[in-house]
Design an enzyme around this catalytic site. Structure first.
Site, PDB file in Angstrom:
ATOM      1  N   HIS A 107     -12.636 -28.186  -6.875  1.00  0.00           N
ATOM      2  CA  HIS A 107     -13.628 -29.173  -7.299  1.00  0.00           C
ATOM      3  C   HIS A 107     -13.103 -30.587  -7.096  1.00  0.00           C
ATOM      4  CE1 HIS A 107     -15.432 -26.030 -10.332  1.00  0.00           C
ATOM      5  NE2 HIS A 107     -15.433 -25.599  -9.083  1.00  0.00           N
ATOM      6  N   GLU A 158     -13.049 -33.173  -9.086  1.00  0.00           N
ATOM      7  CA  GLU A 158     -12.284 -33.791 -10.172  1.00  0.00           C
ATOM      8  C   GLU A 158     -10.866 -33.223 -10.280  1.00  0.00           C
ATOM      9  OE1 GLU A 158     -15.206 -32.130 -10.264  1.00  0.00           O
ATOM     10  OE2 GLU A 158     -16.344 -32.704 -12.029  1.00  0.00           O
ATOM     11  N   CYS A 161     -16.127 -29.501 -15.256  1.00  0.00           N
ATOM     12  CA  CYS A 161     -16.041 -28.162 -15.845  1.00  0.00           C
ATOM     13  C   CYS A 161     -14.735 -28.040 -16.643  1.00  0.00           C
ATOM     14  CB  CYS A 161     -16.114 -27.094 -14.751  1.00  0.00           C
ATOM     15  SG  CYS A 161     -14.598 -26.945 -13.783  1.00  0.00           S
ATOM     16  N   CYS A 212     -11.587 -28.570 -14.546  1.00  0.00           N
ATOM     17  CA  CYS A 212     -11.337 -29.963 -14.158  1.00  0.00           C
ATOM     18  C   CYS A 212     -10.938 -30.818 -15.362  1.00  0.00           C
ATOM     19  CB  CYS A 212     -12.567 -30.529 -13.469  1.00  0.00           C
ATOM     20  SG  CYS A 212     -12.862 -29.769 -11.861  1.00  0.00           S
TER      21      CYS A 212
HETATM   22 ZN   LIG Z   1     -14.679 -28.387 -12.015  1.00  0.00          ZN
END
Ligand SMILES: [Zn+2]
Length: 152
Positions: free
Chosen positions: A47, A49, A77, A80
């Site tokens: 991801h 982040e 999430c 992250c």
């Molecule tokens: Zn994430």
């Protein structure tokens, strides 16, 4: 922070043009102005982040990162938020809540969105990371690249 959220959204749209998911993140310096790093989504597990937080931790000291801000189009999430925690980035700004993302992604297997707010993850730690979001004034533009992207 609105201009930084808009910059994140440009990165999210660039990620889509490159065949990735519509997520973007940036790292803002302690002066709240300078953009130190940018990162788009890479894959279902890499991801924006968490990739950004790992790069940041490789490049800067933990004490410096404590005064920096991770800015993200969507609420990070649990993975992250956890990576931000371990990277010691002291502030989080996100544009749109994870609950809204869940509505957008539905049951799409490319993003089976968690229902675990960033604040819940970060408040479970020992650091007092500050969280700011969502920002309704940018919701429509941040959601735009998600419409028709997910198989709901
Ligand atoms: Zn994430």
């Amino acid at each position: 922070m609105i201009k930084h959220l808009r910059a994140c959204n440009e990165i999210a749209q660039r990620a889509v043009r490159r065949g990735h998911h519509p997520f973007g993140a940036i790292l803002v310096a302690p002066d709240h102005e300078e953009v130190l790093l940018t990162q788009g989504n890479v894959s279902v597990i890499r991801h924006a982040e968490s990739e950004l937080a790992r790069k940041a931790a490789d490049l800067y000291t933990a004490s410096y990162l404590w005064d920096c801000t991770l800015v993200s189009t969507l609420e990070p999430c649990a993975m992250c938020a956890g990576t931000q925690y371990w990277a010691n980035i002291g502030r989080l700004v996100y544009g749109v809540a994870e609950t809204k993302l869940h509505e957008l992604t539905g049951s799409d297997e490319r993003n089976p969105t968690l229902s675990l707010p960033s604040r819940s993850v970060l408040d479970s730690g020992q650091k007092g990371i500050q969280v700011f979001g969502p920002f309704p004034e940018v919701e429509v533009e941040i959601i735009a690249p998600h419409l028709d992207f997910w198989n709901t």
